[in-house]
Write a protein that holds these residues in place. Structure first.
Motif, short mmCIF file in Angstrom:
data_model
loop_
_atom_site.label_atom_id
_atom_site.label_comp_id
_atom_site.label_asym_id
_atom_site.label_seq_id
_atom_site.Cartn_x
_atom_site.Cartn_y
_atom_site.Cartn_z
N SER A 17 0.84 -1.20 0.00
CA SER A 17 0.00 0.00 0.00
C SER A 17 0.87 1.25 0.00
O SER A 17 0.53 2.25 -0.63
CB SER A 17 -0.95 0.01 1.19
OG SER A 17 -0.24 0.17 2.40
N ARG A 20 2.06 1.64 -3.47
CA ARG A 20 0.95 2.10 -4.31
C ARG A 20 0.72 3.61 -4.12
O ARG A 20 0.55 4.36 -5.08
CB ARG A 20 -0.32 1.33 -3.97
CG ARG A 20 -1.36 1.36 -5.05
CD ARG A 20 -2.55 0.45 -4.75
NE ARG A 20 -2.18 -0.87 -4.27
CZ ARG A 20 -2.62 -1.41 -3.13
NH1 ARG A 20 -3.44 -0.73 -2.35
NH2 ARG A 20 -2.25 -2.62 -2.76
N GLU A 21 0.73 4.05 -2.86
CA GLU A 21 0.57 5.48 -2.57
C GLU A 21 1.71 6.28 -3.17
O GLU A 21 1.49 7.35 -3.74
CB GLU A 21 0.53 5.71 -1.05
CG GLU A 21 -0.75 5.24 -0.39
CD GLU A 21 -0.69 5.39 1.11
OE1 GLU A 21 0.26 6.06 1.61
OE2 GLU A 21 -1.56 4.86 1.79
N ARG A 22 2.91 5.75 -3.08
CA ARG A 22 4.07 6.45 -3.64
C ARG A 22 3.96 6.52 -5.17
O ARG A 22 4.25 7.56 -5.76
CB ARG A 22 5.36 5.73 -3.25
CG ARG A 22 6.58 6.43 -3.71
CD ARG A 22 7.83 5.79 -3.20
NE ARG A 22 8.98 6.49 -3.72
CZ ARG A 22 10.20 6.20 -3.38
NH1 ARG A 22 10.44 5.25 -2.50
NH2 ARG A 22 11.20 6.86 -3.90
N ALA A 23 3.51 5.44 -5.80
CA ALA A 23 3.34 5.43 -7.25
C ALA A 23 2.27 6.43 -7.68
O ALA A 23 2.43 7.14 -8.67
CB ALA A 23 2.99 4.03 -7.73
N GLU A 24 1.18 6.51 -6.91
CA GLU A 24 0.12 7.48 -7.21
C GLU A 24 0.64 8.91 -7.06
O GLU A 24 0.34 9.78 -7.87
CB GLU A 24 -1.08 7.26 -6.30
CG GLU A 24 -1.86 5.99 -6.60
CD GLU A 24 -2.94 5.71 -5.57
OE1 GLU A 24 -3.10 6.52 -4.63
OE2 GLU A 24 -3.63 4.69 -5.71
N MET A 25 1.43 9.14 -6.01
CA MET A 25 1.99 10.46 -5.79
C MET A 25 2.96 10.83 -6.92
O MET A 25 2.95 11.96 -7.41
CB MET A 25 2.72 10.50 -4.44
CG MET A 25 2.66 11.85 -3.79
SD MET A 25 3.61 11.97 -2.27
CE MET A 25 2.69 10.96 -1.15
N ALA A 27 2.91 9.70 -9.97
CA ALA A 27 2.11 9.95 -11.17
C ALA A 27 1.48 11.34 -11.12
O ALA A 27 1.45 12.06 -12.13
CB ALA A 27 1.04 8.88 -11.32
N SER A 28 1.01 11.74 -9.95
CA SER A 28 0.42 13.07 -9.79
C SER A 28 1.46 14.17 -10.01
O SER A 28 1.20 15.15 -10.70
CB SER A 28 -0.18 13.19 -8.39
OG SER A 28 -0.63 14.49 -8.15
#
Length: 84
Positions: A17, A20-25, A27-28
């Motif tokens: 998780s 995943r949060e790091r990947a979303e960040m 990407a943002s």
């Protein structure tokens, strides 16, 4: 034995998780940077066009047909664009 397996599973799940949060960040941030780059490119192109246009008007044959206020505005635009 059962407690150790559950702890390992929790660590893996927590790590996933976090990834995943790091990947979303990431990407943002990447999307935000891309937008900023394209906006800066558009502003730069617009500045070059404004500088070129005002230089042509000031140095071209339109000088005699310009009113004093128009000439002053074009001069200010050219100076501002040249300093940026």
């Amino acid at each position: 034995m059962a407690g150790g397996g559950g702890a390992d599973r929790r660590r893996r799940t927590g790590g996933e998780s976090c990834r995943r949060e790091r990947a979303e960040m990431e990407a943002s941030i990447k999307a935000n940077l891309t937008v900023q780059v394209y906006v800066r490119m558009a502003v730069t192109v617009t500045a070059y066009l404004a500088f070129t246009w005002s230089s042509i008007v000031l140095l071209g044959g339109y000088v005699s047909s310009l009113q004093r206020k128009d000439f002053q505005c074009l001069t200010v635009i050219t100076v501002i664009e040249a300093t940026m």
